[in-house]
Design an enzyme around this catalytic site. Sequence first.
Site, PDB file in Angstrom:
ATOM      1  N   THR A  14       0.835  -1.202   0.000  1.00 42.89           N
ATOM      2  CA  THR A  14       0.000   0.000   0.000  1.00 42.89           C
ATOM      3  C   THR A  14       0.874   1.258   0.000  1.00 42.89           C
ATOM      4  O   THR A  14       0.380   2.373   0.051  1.00 42.89           O
ATOM      5  CB  THR A  14      -0.919   0.026   1.239  1.00 42.89           C
ATOM      6  OG1 THR A  14      -0.100  -0.084   2.412  1.00 42.89           O
ATOM      7  CG2 THR A  14      -1.907  -1.118   1.221  1.00 42.89           C
ATOM      8  N   ARG A  46      -0.593  -3.862   6.185  1.00 46.54           N
ATOM      9  CA  ARG A  46      -1.466  -3.934   7.358  1.00 46.54           C
ATOM     10  C   ARG A  46      -2.937  -3.675   7.003  1.00 46.54           C
ATOM     11  O   ARG A  46      -3.836  -4.292   7.534  1.00 46.54           O
ATOM     12  CB  ARG A  46      -0.973  -2.879   8.365  1.00 46.54           C
ATOM     13  CG  ARG A  46      -1.422  -3.107   9.760  1.00 46.54           C
ATOM     14  CD  ARG A  46      -0.351  -3.628  10.722  1.00 46.54           C
ATOM     15  NE  ARG A  46       0.947  -2.999  10.679  1.00 46.54           N
ATOM     16  CZ  ARG A  46       1.345  -2.052  11.523  1.00 46.54           C
ATOM     17  NH1 ARG A  46       0.544  -1.560  12.433  1.00 46.54           N
ATOM     18  NH2 ARG A  46       2.576  -1.578  11.471  1.00 46.54           N
ATOM     19  N   ASP A  85       0.246  -8.918   9.144  1.00 48.77           N
ATOM     20  CA  ASP A  85       0.930  -8.333  10.293  1.00 48.77           C
ATOM     21  C   ASP A  85       2.281  -9.043  10.389  1.00 48.77           C
ATOM     22  O   ASP A  85       2.341 -10.247  10.679  1.00 48.77           O
ATOM     23  CB  ASP A  85       0.079  -8.575  11.545  1.00 48.77           C
ATOM     24  CG  ASP A  85       0.788  -8.087  12.806  1.00 48.77           C
ATOM     25  OD1 ASP A  85       1.990  -7.759  12.733  1.00 48.77           O
ATOM     26  OD2 ASP A  85       0.129  -8.054  13.862  1.00 48.77           O
ATOM     27  N   ASP A 177      20.096  -0.530  -4.835  1.00 49.24           N
ATOM     28  CA  ASP A 177      20.539   0.863  -4.918  1.00 49.24           C
ATOM     29  C   ASP A 177      20.000   1.286  -6.275  1.00 49.24           C
ATOM     30  O   ASP A 177      20.545   0.892  -7.310  1.00 49.24           O
ATOM     31  CB  ASP A 177      22.057   0.972  -4.889  1.00 49.24           C
ATOM     32  CG  ASP A 177      22.491   2.429  -4.920  1.00 49.24           C
ATOM     33  OD1 ASP A 177      21.904   3.210  -5.706  1.00 49.24           O
ATOM     34  OD2 ASP A 177      23.402   2.803  -4.170  1.00 49.24           O
ATOM     35  N   HIS A 178      18.929   2.038  -6.290  1.00 49.06           N
ATOM     36  CA  HIS A 178      18.243   2.222  -7.574  1.00 49.06           C
ATOM     37  C   HIS A 178      19.089   3.002  -8.577  1.00 49.06           C
ATOM     38  O   HIS A 178      18.838   2.952  -9.766  1.00 49.06           O
ATOM     39  CB  HIS A 178      16.857   2.855  -7.383  1.00 49.06           C
ATOM     40  CG  HIS A 178      16.871   4.329  -7.150  1.00 49.06           C
ATOM     41  ND1 HIS A 178      17.185   4.892  -5.937  1.00 49.06           N
ATOM     42  CD2 HIS A 178      16.615   5.361  -7.984  1.00 49.06           C
ATOM     43  CE1 HIS A 178      17.113   6.205  -6.038  1.00 49.06           C
ATOM     44  NE2 HIS A 178      16.765   6.524  -7.266  1.00 49.06           N
ATOM     45  N   HIS A 240      24.227   5.899  -3.211  1.00 51.26           N
ATOM     46  CA  HIS A 240      24.290   6.297  -4.619  1.00 51.26           C
ATOM     47  C   HIS A 240      25.611   6.971  -5.018  1.00 51.26           C
ATOM     48  O   HIS A 240      26.202   6.627  -6.038  1.00 51.26           O
ATOM     49  CB  HIS A 240      23.147   7.260  -4.954  1.00 51.26           C
ATOM     50  CG  HIS A 240      21.808   6.834  -4.432  1.00 51.26           C
ATOM     51  ND1 HIS A 240      21.377   5.531  -4.496  1.00 51.26           N
ATOM     52  CD2 HIS A 240      20.794   7.536  -3.855  1.00 51.26           C
ATOM     53  CE1 HIS A 240      20.147   5.445  -3.983  1.00 51.26           C
ATOM     54  NE2 HIS A 240      19.782   6.656  -3.582  1.00 51.26           N
TER      55      HIS A 240
HETATM   56  C1  BG6 Z   1      16.583   8.212  -2.722  1.00 53.20           C
HETATM   57  C2  BG6 Z   1      16.600   9.180  -1.582  1.00 53.20           C
HETATM   58  O1  BG6 Z   1      17.397   7.108  -2.441  1.00 53.20           O
HETATM   59  O2  BG6 Z   1      17.050   8.844  -3.881  1.00 53.20           O
HETATM   60  C3  BG6 Z   1      15.764  10.398  -1.903  1.00 53.20           C
HETATM   61  O3  BG6 Z   1      16.097   8.567  -0.413  1.00 53.20           O
HETATM   62  C4  BG6 Z   1      16.193  10.997  -3.204  1.00 53.20           C
HETATM   63  O4  BG6 Z   1      15.867  11.362  -0.855  1.00 53.20           O
HETATM   64  C5  BG6 Z   1      16.246   9.946  -4.302  1.00 53.20           C
HETATM   65  O5  BG6 Z   1      15.257  11.991  -3.549  1.00 53.20           O
HETATM   66  C6  BG6 Z   1      16.843  10.509  -5.568  1.00 53.20           C
HETATM   67  O6  BG6 Z   1      16.655   9.576  -6.601  1.00 53.20           O
HETATM   68  P1  BG6 Z   1      16.511  10.034  -8.104  1.00 53.20           P
HETATM   69  O7  BG6 Z   1      16.406   8.777  -8.872  1.00 53.20           O
HETATM   70  O8  BG6 Z   1      15.303  10.910  -8.189  1.00 53.20           O
HETATM   71  O9  BG6 Z   1      17.753  10.812  -8.401  1.00 53.20           O
END
Ligand code: BG6
Length: 488
Positions: A14, A46, A85, A177-178, A240
Amino acid sequence: ELQPKVVIVIFGATGDLAKRKLFPSIYRLYQSGKISENFAVVGLARRPWTDEILRENVANSIKEAVSPNEDLEEFISHFYYQSFDVTDDSSYSGLHALINELEGAYQTEENRVFYLAMAPEFFGTIANKLQEYGLKDFAGWSRLVIEKPFGTDLKSARKLNKQLRAAFDEEQIYRIDHYLGKEMVQNIEVIRFANGIFEHLWNNRFISNVQVTSSETLGVEERARYYDTSGATRDMVQNHMLQMVALLAMEPPIKLTTDEIRSEKIKVLRALRPIDPKEIDNFFVRGQYGVGKIDGETVPAYLDEDDELENSNTETFVAGKLLIDNYRWAGVPFYIRTGKRLAEKSTKIVIEFKDIPMNLYYKKDKDRHPNLLIINIQPNEGITLCLNAKKSGSGSLAEPIQLAYNHNEVPGINTPEAYEKLLYDCMIGDATNFTHWDEVALSWKFVDTIINEWSNNTADFPNYRSGSMGPDAADELLAKDGFHWWSI
Ligand code: BG6
């Protein structure tokens, strides 16, 4: 292409991440044929939602994110909801039964992804309960995806890791780590190692400094509670920023395998010179935004964003100078900078090359333009190379020119979202673009010193204007070394 068959279990269905990133990513994978009909998604949280409510939310999130021009009925029928939960044992047996049923219905070969997209304090508990209730040991594979934050310092990260490892093997743990899912972050390696003209020069003989900037215009928004205990160093640098530095500085891997690439990155993190707390001001600068203007609109200071922030000593900006003590990089500063409420939303890397020993094509020294390689991570994606060429019609003076290759300018190229790629990688078992525990540990070790030192001293905040590029001290950090931040 592989079409993984899988049940994806999302803890925190959610929440914001599920809505903004996960549902649209799953949809895009489905639409592009990367997952077939053999998948189901179980949403857990939840709230007392039903399958129908979840499906409605999934459809809405997709409409917002990707404006599909097709009927979503068939797609959303793969989604199921269970009210959950995390500390209650019956929740796990219920989940077990549901997964079994879906595995029969969708023929997913008992492959399971458990995606933890919720409050980090429960990560350990969930992992262990999954093990205890026999949810992860089946004929197929089981993988655990962990969102950030992975701990709040080295100690807590170790503790969390220990809990996870009691239930899952390192190979089964996918730490997100996106930034590692971003197209141009993945491209750093290719640009470096597929081009002779760069790789031969990629060292302290030819590069004078490297600058990594990730700036945001947003403030803390509704995340004040999380953010105020985090700050920019934990939120952006530990993960990052250091990941980008590792990719920029690593040695060429002997093969493009997960282990080889990760081990080269780990070596960079091991070579980072630890910050001496006494000298912190010579290496790191912190900032917190004050009032100012973003896109012409006046925005409040961080301290006024929420009642709880009134006396906050939390940094919303960090700039730092990193030194990497190895043969390739000795003497080359890597400057990093990131912050909220800055002038623009942009992530870019600038590699500044050393100037030639003598240059006859300038009138004044200040006309000099060193060669720069700029890697644009976002919003533009591409590379720009700054060279010098003859100014037309004006004798033999040089002027800077730019060679640019920019994805966004190429019509029809629609780069997939970071999460889409990472989710797919996880489903096909490719952990290369996830962080290994050793990377997490070394990164925490490095930033812990900084965070500790700062938490012991109250800063004079706010010290930069919203809409600026941070405090003056961030410029002085480079000026002392004879450099400046490039904005091109
Ligand atoms: C996240 C942080 O990991 O990365 C955020 O928690 C931040 O605070 C974000 O805004 C930035 O990601 P991007 O992809 O928008 O550069």
